[in-house]
Enzyme design. Structure first.
Site, PDB file in Angstrom:
ATOM      1  N   GLY A  51     -29.320  38.903  21.252  1.00  0.00           N
ATOM      2  CA  GLY A  51     -28.973  39.063  19.848  1.00  0.00           C
ATOM      3  C   GLY A  51     -30.181  38.637  19.030  1.00  0.00           C
ATOM      4  O   GLY A  51     -30.912  39.440  18.455  1.00  0.00           O
ATOM      5  N   GLY A  81     -29.611  35.109  25.039  1.00  0.00           N
ATOM      6  CA  GLY A  81     -30.108  33.741  24.941  1.00  0.00           C
ATOM      7  C   GLY A  81     -31.598  33.607  24.759  1.00  0.00           C
ATOM      8  O   GLY A  81     -32.104  32.499  24.579  1.00  0.00           O
ATOM      9  N   CYS A 101     -21.462  21.869  -3.159  1.00  0.00           N
ATOM     10  CA  CYS A 101     -21.153  20.492  -3.528  1.00  0.00           C
ATOM     11  C   CYS A 101     -20.873  19.635  -2.308  1.00  0.00           C
ATOM     12  O   CYS A 101     -19.760  19.135  -2.111  1.00  0.00           O
ATOM     13  CB  CYS A 101     -19.983  20.478  -4.507  1.00  0.00           C
ATOM     14  SG  CYS A 101     -20.521  21.196  -6.057  1.00  0.00           S
TER      15      CYS A 101
HETATM   16  N1  LLP Z   1     -23.820  37.341  24.865  1.00  0.00           N
HETATM   17  C1  LLP Z   1     -22.812  36.474  24.632  1.00  0.00           C
HETATM   18  C2  LLP Z   1     -21.597  36.576  25.428  1.00  0.00           C
HETATM   19  C3  LLP Z   1     -22.937  35.501  23.627  1.00  0.00           C
HETATM   20  O1  LLP Z   1     -21.939  34.661  23.405  1.00  0.00           O
HETATM   21  C4  LLP Z   1     -24.125  35.435  22.864  1.00  0.00           C
HETATM   22  C5  LLP Z   1     -24.294  34.424  21.805  1.00  0.00           C
HETATM   23  C6  LLP Z   1     -25.152  36.373  23.132  1.00  0.00           C
HETATM   24  C7  LLP Z   1     -24.960  37.307  24.146  1.00  0.00           C
HETATM   25  C8  LLP Z   1     -26.425  36.446  22.348  1.00  0.00           C
HETATM   26  O2  LLP Z   1     -27.155  35.275  22.333  1.00  0.00           O
HETATM   27  P1  LLP Z   1     -28.635  35.284  21.701  1.00  0.00           P
HETATM   28  O3  LLP Z   1     -29.468  36.268  22.479  1.00  0.00           O
HETATM   29  O4  LLP Z   1     -28.518  35.676  20.288  1.00  0.00           O
HETATM   30  O5  LLP Z   1     -29.111  33.878  21.845  1.00  0.00           O
HETATM   31  N2  LLP Z   1     -24.963  30.716  15.915  1.00  0.00           N
HETATM   32  C9  LLP Z   1     -25.915  30.210  16.879  1.00  0.00           C
HETATM   33  C10 LLP Z   1     -26.017  31.093  18.095  1.00  0.00           C
HETATM   34  C11 LLP Z   1     -24.696  31.270  18.819  1.00  0.00           C
HETATM   35  C12 LLP Z   1     -24.760  32.298  19.908  1.00  0.00           C
HETATM   36  C13 LLP Z   1     -23.451  32.518  20.553  1.00  0.00           C
HETATM   37  N3  LLP Z   1     -23.442  33.487  21.582  1.00  0.00           N
HETATM   38  C14 LLP Z   1     -27.268  30.043  16.187  1.00  0.00           C
HETATM   39  O6  LLP Z   1     -27.378  30.315  14.986  1.00  0.00           O
HETATM   40  O7  LLP Z   1     -28.215  29.614  16.801  1.00  0.00           O
END
Ligand code: LLP
Length: 428
Positions: free
Chosen positions: A286, A242, A354
């Site tokens: 991530g 996150g 589109c």
């Molecule tokens: N761990 C779990 C269980 C998760 O569901 C997620 C992301 C992460 C780690 C990693 O989160 P990060 O560090 O990347 O914030 N598509 C959206 C983001 C969705 C993230 C969903 N889960 C966007 O483009 O902002």
């Protein structure tokens, strides 16, 4: 006009944009657009900055790369070579991880709404499962009793850059609530599971420390109850991912030394106070690891002026990068050969899909562009390619990795033939 200072891996070479040492216009010429360009160097820097900030305060740390952000095999291999573990949310992501050399012990599965055949695959492969419901645990134990179980907790505090990305709190489908958590560990213990972890992930794109701190407090208080009432000792405590990154110049950057020192000191003091032993501290970033390590290059097809609006029409749409259309996300856009030009007009940057919602940027001040100009869409490395699609029957983009100053094609541009791959025509 205040000219924005570019940060690494972006550079201004006399008004021309360079990325990790290479001219983006040259890259666009060589590989065509839409093109994701990824900097190996930046991924390694991001990983090490975060790892070092934590390990200097708590040595038993594991960083699980949440690969949903970007499953390019070379990206996975780079992070593996740095010592990362892997967080997978689907059996497909597990497959990608195994394929790039992660060993099953280093992969944690954090799925939701998981099927029985997927649980069987995870058991057979030896992957630790972070369970997301009592039903999932019961179904898993019916298949076989794994050596380790972890439970995803809803700490009742969520956060995130958009409501779609808040994954804890009162309205979410994710995780188990406190009393259910105790029930789940009781079930696992009765079934003779031997080792345990505990997990949360409160949301994505978080730029403030406060919600994280509150959630960590709650998670550890639940870990204490599980420990006190069931005598369970945790091998690992996973605080989730996150960590946000700034997309706009006025976004406050998450201060990593501050963030890690506050989170790690809270973790250490509570682990000690609650007699939780010596668990691994795990996190699952991530976006933080890959976001600013990539730009999406796109070419201007048309500049279209209507009585109401001015459009820059490019060759990438929400099929290539869905974040602006899906979350209203802001991605900074630079005109590759016009970094020194004044931003004179306000445009909507739109794609070839589109739908009127096919917008990459709205009301964006940019210099005057002409057909053929290359635009760089910044911070495209997380949830960029991984969320792209073939909508409107458009083959997906290519990806190039910059490795030691040289471009390497790491994903070929899809061709029309790829649109046919899995279709079978019904016979008349
Ligand atoms: N761990 C779990 C269980 C998760 O569901 C997620 C992301 C992460 C780690 C990693 O989160 P990060 O560090 O990347 O914030 N598509 C959206 C983001 C969705 C993230 C969903 N889960 C966007 O483009 O902002």
């Amino acid at each position: 006009m205040v000219k924005r200072k570019l940060c690494e891996p972006l550079e201004d070479h006399k008004g021309n944009l360079y990325f990790d040492g290479l001219s983006v216009e040259d890259l666009a010429k060589k590989y065509d657009t839409p093109l994701y360009v990824i900097s190996e160097k930046r991924i390694r820097e991001n990983y090490n900055r975060l790892y070092n900030a934590i390990v200097s305060k708590y040595k038993d740390v594991r960083i699980y790369y949440a690969c949903k952000a970007n499953t390019n095999l070379t990206v996975l291999k780079i992070l593996k070579s740095e010592g990362a573990y892997l967080d997978a949310v689907s059996t497909g992501e597990v497959f990608m991880g195994l394929n790039s050399g992660f060993s099953p012990e280093n992969i944690l599965f954090t799925g939701t709404s998981v099927r029985n055949d997927e649980l069987k695959f995870l058991i057979d492969t030896g992957i630790t499962v972070n369970i997301d419901s009592q039903s999932e645990l019961d179904r898993l134990l019916k298949i076989s009793v794994p050596p380790t179980i972890s439970v995803r907790v809803n700490p009742e505090i969520g956060a995130g850059h958009h409501e779609h990305c808040v994954t804890a709190g009162l309205q979410t489908k994710f995780g188990l609530w406190e009393n259910e958590v105790l029930k789940a560990y009781t079930t696992a213990k009765k079934a003779r599971v031997e080792r345990f972890g505990i997990h949360m992930h409160i949301g994505s794109g978080i730029l403030e420390i406060e919600p994280y701190i509150q959630a960590v407090e709650k998670l550890l208080s639940i870990a204490k109850r599980v420990h006190d009432e069931l005598g369970i000792v945790f091998d690992f405590i996973d605080l989730g991912g996150g960590l946000g990154v700034p997309y706009q110049s006025n976004d406050t950057e998450l201060n990593i030394p501050d963030f890690t020192s506050q989170v790690v000191s809270l973790f250490k003091s509570k682990v000690k106070e609650y007699h939780l032993g010596k668990p691994f501290l795990c996190i699952e970033p991530g976006r933080y690891l890959v976001c600013d390590a990539s730009v999406l290059l796109t070419t201007v097809n048309t500049v279209k002026v209507t009585p109401y609006r001015k459009f820059i029409c490019v060759d990438s749409g929400f099929n290539t990068l869905i974040r602006p259309a899906m979350y209203g996300s802001y991605h900074e856009i630079l005109v590759a050969n016009k970094l020194s030009r004044k931003k004179t007009e306000t445009f909507d940057v739109v794609g070839p899909i589109c739908e009127t919602g096919d917008v990459l940027a709205k009301n964006r001040e940019l210099p005057l562009v002409v057909e053929g100009d290359v635009l760089a869409i910044l911070n495209a490395g997380a949830y960029g390619f991984s969320m792209s699609s073939q909508y409107n029957s458009r083959p997906r983009a290519a990806e190039v990795m910059i490795r030691q100053g040289k471009p390497v094609l790491v994903r070929e541009r899809e061709q029309f033939q790829d649109l046919l791959t899995s279709q079978r025509v019904a016979q008349q």
